[in-house]
Design a protein around this motif. Structure first.
Motif, mmCIF file in Angstrom:
data_model
loop_
_atom_site.group_PDB
_atom_site.id
_atom_site.type_symbol
_atom_site.label_atom_id
_atom_site.label_comp_id
_atom_site.label_asym_id
_atom_site.label_seq_id
_atom_site.Cartn_x
_atom_site.Cartn_y
_atom_site.Cartn_z
ATOM 1 N N ASP A 58 0.967 -0.810 0.021
ATOM 2 C CA ASP A 58 -0.390 0.292 0.071
ATOM 3 C C ASP A 58 1.259 0.956 -0.111
ATOM 4 O O ASP A 58 1.879 1.023 0.241
ATOM 5 C CB ASP A 58 -1.343 -0.197 1.145
ATOM 6 N N GLU A 59 0.576 2.817 -0.360
ATOM 7 C CA GLU A 59 1.325 3.461 -0.711
ATOM 8 C C GLU A 59 0.117 4.517 0.973
ATOM 9 O O GLU A 59 -1.382 4.450 0.313
ATOM 10 C CB GLU A 59 1.526 4.527 -2.219
ATOM 11 N N ILE A 60 0.923 5.130 1.753
ATOM 12 C CA ILE A 60 -0.255 5.996 2.308
ATOM 13 C C ILE A 60 0.977 7.872 1.594
ATOM 14 O O ILE A 60 2.324 7.646 1.340
ATOM 15 C CB ILE A 60 0.138 6.275 3.635
ATOM 16 N N SER A 61 0.557 8.758 1.915
ATOM 17 C CA SER A 61 0.940 10.541 1.873
ATOM 18 C C SER A 61 1.715 10.387 3.703
ATOM 19 O O SER A 61 0.801 10.696 4.272
ATOM 20 C CB SER A 61 -0.615 10.736 1.833
ATOM 21 N N ILE A 62 2.292 11.022 3.309
ATOM 22 C CA ILE A 62 3.373 11.664 4.272
ATOM 23 C C ILE A 62 2.432 12.630 4.653
ATOM 24 O O ILE A 62 2.214 13.129 5.842
ATOM 25 C CB ILE A 62 4.796 11.359 4.392
ATOM 26 N N ARG A 63 3.014 13.822 3.966
ATOM 27 C CA ARG A 63 2.174 14.785 3.599
ATOM 28 C C ARG A 63 1.107 15.524 2.764
ATOM 29 O O ARG A 63 1.473 15.438 1.623
ATOM 30 C CB ARG A 63 3.399 15.599 3.176
ATOM 31 N N LYS A 64 0.224 15.394 3.442
ATOM 32 C CA LYS A 64 -0.707 15.616 2.322
ATOM 33 C C LYS A 64 -1.335 16.709 1.465
ATOM 34 O O LYS A 64 -1.278 17.183 1.906
ATOM 35 C CB LYS A 64 -2.595 15.901 3.182
ATOM 36 N N GLY A 65 -1.281 16.175 -0.153
ATOM 37 C CA GLY A 65 -1.349 17.433 -1.385
ATOM 38 C C GLY A 65 0.497 18.019 -1.243
ATOM 39 O O GLY A 65 -0.085 18.796 -2.153
ATOM 40 N N LYS A 66 0.831 16.892 -0.902
ATOM 41 C CA LYS A 66 2.405 17.118 -1.088
ATOM 42 C C LYS A 66 3.476 16.171 -1.743
ATOM 43 O O LYS A 66 4.546 16.222 -2.078
ATOM 44 C CB LYS A 66 3.689 17.829 -0.753
ATOM 45 N N GLN A 67 2.505 15.456 -3.026
ATOM 46 C CA GLN A 67 3.030 14.175 -3.330
ATOM 47 C C GLN A 67 4.532 13.988 -2.886
ATOM 48 O O GLN A 67 5.470 13.560 -2.984
ATOM 49 C CB GLN A 67 3.457 15.258 -4.953
ATOM 50 N N ASN A 68 3.575 13.341 -1.645
ATOM 51 C CA ASN A 68 5.053 12.299 -0.428
ATOM 52 C C ASN A 68 4.534 11.373 0.059
ATOM 53 O O ASN A 68 4.223 11.144 0.738
ATOM 54 C CB ASN A 68 5.922 13.947 0.469
ATOM 55 N N TYR A 69 4.819 10.730 -0.728
ATOM 56 C CA TYR A 69 4.310 8.745 -0.643
ATOM 57 C C TYR A 69 5.399 7.763 -0.338
ATOM 58 O O TYR A 69 6.628 8.030 0.416
ATOM 59 C CB TYR A 69 3.614 8.707 -1.873
ATOM 60 N N ALA A 70 4.937 7.066 0.645
ATOM 61 C CA ALA A 70 6.003 6.052 1.603
ATOM 62 C C ALA A 70 5.259 4.684 1.168
ATOM 63 O O ALA A 70 3.479 4.387 1.093
ATOM 64 C CB ALA A 70 5.891 6.183 2.892
ATOM 65 N N CYS A 71 5.684 3.757 0.800
ATOM 66 C CA CYS A 71 5.433 2.180 0.520
ATOM 67 C C CYS A 71 5.853 1.557 1.723
ATOM 68 O O CYS A 71 6.366 1.231 2.395
ATOM 69 C CB CYS A 71 6.263 1.572 -0.791
ATOM 70 N N CYS A 72 4.376 0.840 2.117
ATOM 71 C CA CYS A 72 4.400 0.257 3.021
ATOM 72 C C CYS A 72 3.618 -1.471 2.734
ATOM 73 O O CYS A 72 2.693 -1.994 2.024
ATOM 74 C CB CYS A 72 2.814 0.324 3.822
ATOM 75 N N LEU A 73 5.089 -1.903 3.174
ATOM 76 C CA LEU A 73 4.847 -3.664 2.657
ATOM 77 C C LEU A 73 4.468 -4.168 3.817
ATOM 78 O O LEU A 73 5.044 -4.714 5.218
ATOM 79 C CB LEU A 73 6.112 -4.048 2.347
#
Length: 78
Positions: free
Chosen positions: A59-74
């Motif tokens: 899954d991917e989550i947004s670290i900072r909403k609206g800033k296109q800064n995502y992290a991948c969760c395994l």
């Protein structure tokens, strides 16, 4: 810093967030974050965490909403 103190910082982060550790120990946030990353990588390289995984959730989550800064969760689904 001594190795013993760095290990203390690393395990302290498991209980509270990096920012709180930085404030409580009066250490720069970047230093605390670097210690966490370094010891986390050492801990992961010391063992094969993915050896017994049969079902993997991604899954991917947004670290900072609206800033296109995502992290991948395994996640091991079992």
């Amino acid at each position: 810093m001594t190795i013993r103190y760095e290990k203390y910082i690393y395990f302290f982060i498991e209980d509270i967030c990096t920012n709180q550790v930085s404030i409580k120990e009066d250490i720069c946030w970047a230093t605390v974050n670097e210690i966490h990353k370094r010891y986390g990588e050492k801990q992961l390289s010391a063992r094969d965490v993915w050896q017994h995984v049969r079902w993997l959730g991604i899954d991917e989550i947004s670290i900072r909403k609206g800033k296109q800064n995502y992290a991948c969760c395994l996640v091991d689904l079992e």
